[in-house]
Design a protein around this motif. Structure first.
Motif, mmCIF file in Angstrom:
data_model
loop_
_atom_site.group_PDB
_atom_site.id
_atom_site.type_symbol
_atom_site.label_atom_id
_atom_site.label_comp_id
_atom_site.label_asym_id
_atom_site.label_seq_id
_atom_site.Cartn_x
_atom_site.Cartn_y
_atom_site.Cartn_z
ATOM 1 N N HIS A 433 -8.450 1.487 11.642
ATOM 2 C CA HIS A 433 -8.332 0.085 11.254
ATOM 3 C C HIS A 433 -9.252 -0.187 10.070
ATOM 4 O O HIS A 433 -10.378 0.324 10.018
ATOM 5 N N ARG A 439 -9.295 -9.806 6.386
ATOM 6 C CA ARG A 439 -7.853 -9.558 6.473
ATOM 7 C C ARG A 439 -7.600 -8.110 6.884
ATOM 8 O O ARG A 439 -8.214 -7.180 6.347
ATOM 9 N N VAL A 442 -5.366 -2.138 7.139
ATOM 10 C CA VAL A 442 -4.836 -0.974 7.854
ATOM 11 C C VAL A 442 -4.944 -1.262 9.339
ATOM 12 O O VAL A 442 -6.007 -1.651 9.832
ATOM 13 N N HIS A 443 -3.840 -1.077 10.055
ATOM 14 C CA HIS A 443 -3.830 -1.265 11.510
ATOM 15 C C HIS A 443 -3.230 -0.036 12.166
ATOM 16 O O HIS A 443 -2.102 0.363 11.844
ATOM 17 N N HIS A 447 -0.745 1.219 6.786
ATOM 18 C CA HIS A 447 -1.093 0.220 5.777
ATOM 19 C C HIS A 447 -0.180 -0.985 5.943
ATOM 20 O O HIS A 447 1.048 -0.845 6.001
ATOM 21 N N ARG A 448 -0.780 -2.160 6.031
ATOM 22 C CA ARG A 448 -0.013 -3.372 6.317
ATOM 23 C C ARG A 448 0.581 -4.023 5.076
ATOM 24 O O ARG A 448 1.423 -4.920 5.196
ATOM 25 N N LEU A 449 0.146 -3.627 3.885
ATOM 26 C CA LEU A 449 0.535 -4.344 2.669
ATOM 27 C C LEU A 449 1.484 -3.560 1.779
ATOM 28 O O LEU A 449 2.209 -4.159 0.977
ATOM 29 N N GLU A 451 4.503 -0.712 1.693
ATOM 30 C CA GLU A 451 5.471 0.039 2.471
ATOM 31 C C GLU A 451 5.640 1.454 1.911
ATOM 32 O O GLU A 451 5.625 1.662 0.704
#
Length: 471
Positions: A433, A439, A442-443, A447-449, A451
């Protein structure tokens, strides 16, 4: 690509959030059951020994302050694997590096840098110091916006969700010679040059004004090296940085040939030349500092100049092993960088300082793990100008990285040796994480932002080399 050129501030985290770390590195110790409370982009409280509240985000593993990559050349990522073929020296590697520059323009650089900075985020890095000298088009022609390449790098970091200190680099000459002050720039190096330090400073001033008061960007300065900036212009670069209390970075004594040429031309070592030009001090970071005399070490330590070590690059280029611990004991903070992106893994960089020193000295135990963690976090953030980052403490930036302890590399780790296990066995793949400014970036290793970051980076590298073939 409208999203890629906006200069709006990146979104900040939720107004209030609570995070519960199974273990966390707090004030030089590993504490357990640590509640981290944030508001906006700041930490408001850090409390060990608390059970997890129902509304807290659970962080299993060891949570560290956000890692700082204090020295990066993003476009070097395209060289990975290619420059490991065959034999050579730093100087033959440099020719291959110049070939990669040919395909760079603001669009290709943006795409490449998004992939590189995303790889950094996935490795737990929350701030990067981008040592930026590919300023202009082929032959030195300026883009319509002379800072187009700098904007591309900044927007790439924002897209990837990490902070950036853009170390805009002054690069004026092709080299240093014993009998002449300035050697001609080659065709590639012309892209790096503004002509003189005053013109460089004017361009950087324009760049700085474009990002005034932005929370995720610092515009710093860099002297590429004493090879690339003549003695009479070093002071101009140093003064431009000092005017804004900005970070100033410089490649220093990476190669013995640089030392020999500097001594022959000025009767001073590179460190002494920088000192005489007012370029050393607490806001300055010397990168590599591989080949130093004892007097050089004292000059850097007495001035509290930070030193950024990049062991994977220094090994890859056969530079040598710098005297990191001796520099630290002399008074120089030590930071870490990925430099040529041979790998992007600050755990590898940290342990390499200890392991390389063991090889050199034939003795174990030079760096406590706490010092190595500090090099990867607090010292690196400080060197990049993020003075409110690098510690899990109230009032600091809400930037932190959680390393899972359940991988095949780390399973069996007990919390009393968690710091040592992470430093000596973890890799970037163990990062689970990453939070930047409150904000989640990374979860659970995703990577959350951005693709499909691997596909995007691969496509950017392929496009760069296709363009090279046409240039």
């Amino acid at each position: 690509m409208t999203e890629t050129r906006t200069r709006d501030r990146k979104p900040q985290g939720a107004e209030k959030q609570r995070w519960h770390a199974e273990a966390a590195y707090v004030a030089g110790m590993v504490e357990t059951d640590v509640l981290i409370e944030t508001e906006g982009d700041r930490i408001t409280a850090v409390t060990p020994g608390l059970q997890a509240p129902a509304d807290a985000v659970h962080l299993p593993g060891l949570t560290l302050p956000g890692l700082a990559n204090a020295h990066s050349h993003a476009f070097h990522r395209a060289l990975r694997g290619r420059t490991q073929i065959g034999e050579g020296t730093f100087w033959t590697w440099r020719e291959q590096m110049y070939e990669a520059v040919a395909g760079l323009n603001p669009d290709t650089y943006f795409e490449l840098a998004v992939g590189v900075f995303t790889e950094m985020a996935l490795a737990g890095i929350t701030s990067v110091g981008e040592f930026h000298y590919a300023h202009h088009d082929h032959g030195g022609a300026q883009y319509a916006d002379p800072n187009a390449m700098g904007h591309a790098l900044i927007q790439a970091a924002r897209t990837a969700g990490i902070r950036i200190t853009l170390l805009d680099t002054c690069y004026l000459t092709g080299g240093l010679h014993a009998t002449v002050n300035r050697t001609a720039l080659n065709n590639t190096q012309k892209r790096f040059s503004d002509g003189d330090a005053e013109k460089w400073a004017a361009r950087v001033e324009s760049l700085r004004s474009a990002y005034a008061n932005e929370p995720d960007v610092i515009i710093g300065a860099a002297i590429h090296s004493v090879r690339a900036v003549p003695k009479e212009q070093l002071g101009t670069v140093a003064a431009a940085a000092a005017k804004h209390d900005a970070p100033l970075h410089v490649h220093l004594s990476e190669q013995r040939a640089e030392n020999d040429a500097c001594l022959a031309r000025y009767r001073l070592t590179p460190a002494q030349l920088l000192e005489s030009s007012g370029a050393l001090g607490p806001n300055t970071t010397a990168v590599h500092a591989t080949h130093l005399s004892q007097a050089d070490i004292e000059v850097l330590g007495d001035s509290e100049t930070c030193v950024c070590m990049c062991p994977t690059t220094e090994r890859d280029l056969a530079d040598g092993v710098g005297a990191a611990r001796t520099l630290f004991e002399a008074g120089s903070p030590i930071a870490l960088g990925s430099d040529s992106q041979a790998v992007i893994d600050l755990f590898e960089e940290a342990r390499a300082m200890e392991l390389d020193e063991r090889m050199r000295s034939e003795r174990r135990g030079h760096w406590p793990s706490t010092d190595l963690i500090d090099a990867a976090t607090a010292a690196g953030q400080e060197s990049l100008g993020w003075r409110g980052a690098g510690r899990l403490h109230a009032g600091e930036l809400a930037d932190f990285t959680t390393v899972g302890l359940d991988s095949i590399r780390l399973t069996g780790t007990t919390l009393d040796v968690a710091a040592e296990s992470v430093i000596y066995a973890a890799t970037a793949a163990d990062v689970r994480h990453v939070v930047v400014g409150g904000r989640v970036v990374v979860h659970d290793g995703i990577h959350r932002l951005v693709e499909e970051p691997a596909r995007r980076l691969g496509a950017a590298i392929s496009a760069l080399y296709r363009r090279n073939a046409r240039v």
